[in-house]
Design a protein around this motif. Structure first.
Motif, mmCIF file in Angstrom:
data_model
loop_
_atom_site.group_PDB
_atom_site.id
_atom_site.type_symbol
_atom_site.label_atom_id
_atom_site.label_comp_id
_atom_site.label_asym_id
_atom_site.label_seq_id
_atom_site.Cartn_x
_atom_site.Cartn_y
_atom_site.Cartn_z
ATOM 1 N N SER A 77 7.158 11.022 5.297
ATOM 2 C CA SER A 77 6.277 10.033 5.792
ATOM 3 C C SER A 77 4.834 10.411 5.843
ATOM 4 O O SER A 77 3.755 9.718 5.229
ATOM 5 N N GLU A 81 2.152 8.885 3.105
ATOM 6 C CA GLU A 81 0.791 8.169 3.582
ATOM 7 C C GLU A 81 -0.347 8.867 2.735
ATOM 8 O O GLU A 81 -1.401 8.202 2.382
ATOM 9 N N GLN A 84 -0.226 7.168 -0.821
ATOM 10 C CA GLN A 84 -0.608 5.672 -0.693
ATOM 11 C C GLN A 84 -2.047 5.649 -0.607
ATOM 12 O O GLN A 84 -2.609 4.986 -1.349
ATOM 13 N N ARG A 85 -2.835 6.651 0.315
ATOM 14 C CA ARG A 85 -4.281 6.596 0.110
ATOM 15 C C ARG A 85 -4.870 6.976 -1.174
ATOM 16 O O ARG A 85 -5.814 6.342 -1.760
ATOM 17 N N GLU A 107 4.178 2.338 3.676
ATOM 18 C CA GLU A 107 4.443 3.100 5.064
ATOM 19 C C GLU A 107 3.261 2.931 5.583
ATOM 20 O O GLU A 107 2.096 3.275 5.377
ATOM 21 N N ASP A 109 0.096 3.119 8.175
ATOM 22 C CA ASP A 109 -0.817 4.112 8.686
ATOM 23 C C ASP A 109 -2.034 3.648 9.148
ATOM 24 O O ASP A 109 -2.359 2.407 8.873
#
Length: 384
Positions: A77, A81, A84-85, A107, A109
């Protein structure tokens, strides 16, 4: 797999197919799928410069949702994260986050919450319920991690502030009493004869301290806004504190009435825009009724769009009136923040240090400030 093969495999995944002649191919279907997921993000746009790949996530939410599912399958995870950013930044996926199908695949965050809040005003109704669920999951997770520590640290500070010199027997603080009376130790009796008792007053429900949180909601402060909102809600649940929370850009919004639910606080913010710190300080000043019992926490990168000298004058006036002023350049785990060094230095000259603080350290900082401790010493002990 021997260590050399493991090392080659990892470098091959990092460098992509361009490194295949030197490092060899990938031997398993899982490795191939991982390579495809990495390539979809980090090789996007490389086709024109190298001719090696034509990878990319494309422009459709379903394809991005499938990619998000892939990376959650093959990576932990914490890595998900980061990816994803990077996807939002590198591939301009901000608009696709308005798709419910995509939001269900991410996910959650803190940084995703910040992005969603910045899109709040343009988010279609079909997406808002899903976005709220994502935000709530992150907020409740933060709340579980920080609530108990915050209440314990702050309660301890408030109890110490209520310490009295003539306590009732059941209110005696024996540890501090013994320490205060060690000079009166009688070796022949192996005991201390206390000349002075130290203890706590009975816990009252009256407000002992006022806390004002003023949060800069410019885009760079997104993570700080999330954490500060949760901390504000925890503090507001403590009856011995009067907690106020305001957010600001060029306007000031008082969200104190929403503090019962930090999710409501966050959806009351609007990330982005300019910054008028002086205006926020003026409003925050108006909330203070007991300066000597007030902690004012300004969370800002100090890039002032208003009148800098007036901002500094106002901060100094609060300090001179007895307010404990703390300036945080960031309240996040993002590392060293960008900030206005000149304004930070000017605050330091007024004996008001400006520094970044991680969420796990913030409860102890609150306790030190509420206990009228030395903030500079606390920063020196906890910096880095």
């Amino acid at each position: 797999m021997n260590p050399d093969d493991t090392r080659s495999r990892r470098w091959r995944l990092v460098l992509g197919t361009a490194a295949e002649p030197e490092l060899g191919g990938l031997g398993s279907a899982d490795d191939t799928a991982m390579d495809s997921a990495l390539g979809g993000l980090y090789d996007a746009g490389d086709e024109q410069s190298t001719g090696k790949r034509s990878a990319g996530l494309g422009g459709s939410a379903p394809r991005v949702a499938r990619w998000l599912g892939d990376i959650r399958t093959y990576f932990p995870s914490t890595v998900v994260e980061v990816m994803q950013r990077d996807a939002v930044d590198r591939l301009n996926l901000t608009q696709l986050l308005l798709e419910p199908e995509l939001l269900e695949a991410v996910e959650p965050d803190v940084h995703l919450v910040g992005t969603l809040l910045s899109l709040n005003k343009v988010m279609p109704e079909t997406t808002k319920a899903t976005a709220r669920t994502v935000v709530e999951r992150v907020v409740r997770d933060i709340e579980r991690r920080i609530a108990a520590h915050t209440r314990a640290a702050v309660s301890g500070a408030l109890n110490r502030a209520a310490r009295i010199a003539r306590p009732r027997p059941r209110d005696i603080d024996w540890d501090r009493t013994i320490r205060k009376n060690l000079a009166h130790y009688l070796p022949e009796h192996r005991t201390v004869v206390p000349e002075r008792l130290v203890g706590y007053g009975r816990k009252a429900q009256a407000v002992r301290r006022e806390v004002v949180l003023a949060i800069d909601q410019s885009g760079s402060m997104a993570a700080s806004v999330v954490y500060a909102s949760v901390f504000g809600a925890v503090l507001a649940s403590m009856r011995t504190l009067k907690t106020s929370l305001i957010v600001f850009d060029t306007e000031v919004v008082d969200l104190t009435e929403r503090l019962a639910d930090p999710v409501e606080v966050l959806f009351g913010t609007q990330l982005g825009g300019g910054t008028d710190i002086n205006r926020a300080l003026a409003y925050g000043q108006s909330l203070i009724t007991r300066p000597a019992d007030t902690l004012f926490v300004l969370i800002s990168d100090l890039y002032e769009g208003g009148i800098e000298q007036e901002m500094l004058r106002r901060v100094n006036a609060m300090k001179e009136a007895g307010v404990q002023v703390v300036v945080l350049l960031a309240l996040s785990d993002d590392g060293a923040p960008a900030y206005d060094h000149e304004n930070a230095a000017a605050l330091a000259a007024l004996d008001i240090p400006a520094f970044a603080c991680t969420p796990d350290k913030f409860p102890d900082l609150l306790a030190t400030a509420l206990d009228r401790g030395d903030i500079r010493s606390w920063v020196d002990r906890n910096a880095g």
